[in-house]
Design a protein around this motif. Sequence first.
Motif, PDB file in Angstrom:
ATOM      1  N   VAL A  89     -10.994 -31.952  13.507  1.00  0.00           N
ATOM      2  CA  VAL A  89     -12.105 -32.042  12.558  1.00  0.00           C
ATOM      3  C   VAL A  89     -13.422 -32.185  13.317  1.00  0.00           C
ATOM      4  CG1 VAL A  89     -13.124 -33.385  10.665  1.00  0.00           C
ATOM      5  CG2 VAL A  89     -10.651 -33.004  10.733  1.00  0.00           C
ATOM      6  N   LYS A  90     -13.423 -33.025  14.347  1.00  0.00           N
ATOM      7  CA  LYS A  90     -14.631 -33.196  15.163  1.00  0.00           C
ATOM      8  C   LYS A  90     -15.054 -31.856  15.772  1.00  0.00           C
ATOM      9  CE  LYS A  90     -13.786 -37.889  16.832  1.00  0.00           C
ATOM     10  NZ  LYS A  90     -13.662 -38.650  18.085  1.00  0.00           N
ATOM     11  N   LYS A  91     -14.079 -31.099  16.251  1.00  0.00           N
ATOM     12  CA  LYS A  91     -14.373 -29.806  16.869  1.00  0.00           C
ATOM     13  C   LYS A  91     -15.026 -28.861  15.853  1.00  0.00           C
ATOM     14  CE  LYS A  91     -12.094 -26.114  19.461  1.00  0.00           C
ATOM     15  NZ  LYS A  91     -10.819 -25.583  19.928  1.00  0.00           N
ATOM     16  N   GLU A  92     -14.518 -28.857  14.616  1.00  0.00           N
ATOM     17  CA  GLU A  92     -15.096 -28.014  13.575  1.00  0.00           C
ATOM     18  C   GLU A  92     -16.523 -28.438  13.254  1.00  0.00           C
ATOM     19  OE1 GLU A  92     -12.647 -27.640  10.065  1.00  0.00           O
ATOM     20  OE2 GLU A  92     -10.887 -27.148  11.266  1.00  0.00           O
ATOM     21  N   ILE A  93     -16.761 -29.745  13.198  1.00  0.00           N
ATOM     22  CA  ILE A  93     -18.110 -30.254  12.918  1.00  0.00           C
ATOM     23  C   ILE A  93     -19.056 -29.823  14.033  1.00  0.00           C
ATOM     24  CG2 ILE A  93     -19.517 -32.349  12.759  1.00  0.00           C
ATOM     25  CD1 ILE A  93     -17.070 -33.689  11.390  1.00  0.00           C
ATOM     26  N   LYS A  94     -18.607 -29.991  15.278  1.00  0.00           N
ATOM     27  CA  LYS A  94     -19.464 -29.664  16.423  1.00  0.00           C
ATOM     28  C   LYS A  94     -19.809 -28.183  16.484  1.00  0.00           C
ATOM     29  CE  LYS A  94     -17.849 -33.569  19.191  1.00  0.00           C
ATOM     30  NZ  LYS A  94     -17.082 -34.008  20.360  1.00  0.00           N
ATOM     31  N   LYS A  95     -18.877 -27.308  16.061  1.00  0.00           N
ATOM     32  CA  LYS A  95     -19.155 -25.875  16.145  1.00  0.00           C
ATOM     33  C   LYS A  95     -19.821 -25.319  14.877  1.00  0.00           C
ATOM     34  CE  LYS A  95     -14.919 -23.681  14.516  1.00  0.00           C
ATOM     35  NZ  LYS A  95     -13.840 -22.800  14.782  1.00  0.00           N
ATOM     36  N   ALA A  96     -20.035 -26.160  13.858  1.00  0.00           N
ATOM     37  CA  ALA A  96     -20.713 -25.725  12.632  1.00  0.00           C
ATOM     38  C   ALA A  96     -22.141 -25.294  12.955  1.00  0.00           C
ATOM     39  CB  ALA A  96     -20.718 -26.861  11.616  1.00  0.00           C
ATOM     40  N   SER A  97     -22.693 -24.458  12.102  1.00  0.00           N
ATOM     41  CA  SER A  97     -24.052 -23.943  12.292  1.00  0.00           C
ATOM     42  C   SER A  97     -25.080 -25.068  12.321  1.00  0.00           C
ATOM     43  CB  SER A  97     -24.429 -23.013  11.142  1.00  0.00           C
ATOM     44  OG  SER A  97     -23.500 -21.986  11.001  1.00  0.00           O
ATOM     45  N   VAL A  98     -26.091 -24.881  13.155  1.00  0.00           N
ATOM     46  CA  VAL A  98     -27.198 -25.840  13.166  1.00  0.00           C
ATOM     47  C   VAL A  98     -28.024 -25.641  11.902  1.00  0.00           C
ATOM     48  CG1 VAL A  98     -27.333 -25.948  15.685  1.00  0.00           C
ATOM     49  CG2 VAL A  98     -28.786 -24.346  14.437  1.00  0.00           C
ATOM     50  N   CYS A  99     -28.737 -26.674  11.500  1.00  0.00           N
ATOM     51  CA  CYS A  99     -29.634 -26.583  10.353  1.00  0.00           C
ATOM     52  C   CYS A  99     -30.972 -26.053  10.842  1.00  0.00           C
ATOM     53  CB  CYS A  99     -29.809 -27.948   9.686  1.00  0.00           C
ATOM     54  SG  CYS A  99     -30.996 -27.898   8.330  1.00  0.00           S
TER      55      CYS A  99
END
Length: 167
Positions: A89-99
């Motif tokens: 889950v952390k990995k998915e959060i980290k690779k999510a698009s920047v705002c």
Amino acid sequence: MDGKFNMFTETVDERFRSFVNQINAYLTENGCKCDIKLQKSGYAVSYVLNSSKRTLAMFVCRKTGMKLRIYPEHIQEYQSFLDTLPERVKKEIKKASVCKRLINPDDCNPKCVMGYTFVLDGEQYQKCRYMAFQPALSEENNPYIKQFLEKELRTGRQQGQESKPSL
């Protein structure tokens, strides 16, 4: 509404139907209105807080499986919780698009609601609200999803918004 929700649950992996029903009951009992729409990729089931009219969470269907997108308006109050999330889950959060709006407000649609600034594993992130927090339903993730929703509702209640006891 119940008919639509039952049609939605029929599309949910059998292993997670009980969890989806539990989340639905918890959120509706805690002041959320359930809104169900059929989209190309499947159902989108959102939970809107009645008093503030803001979306708290949304079940979304993806090719990779069912996810619960969480909109944590109070993440600053409990961001240390993010460090307890499973590594996947952390990995998915980290690779999510920047705002883009947080970095440069002119780079995104002015009607777009800004994303989130938070610290995860000691590093600061600025992520898009639509991409940052959408863990997939799984045996490993489901207890954390539950805790995430509880923390958001509890923090909102402490700050004068609606909520009730935890799951």
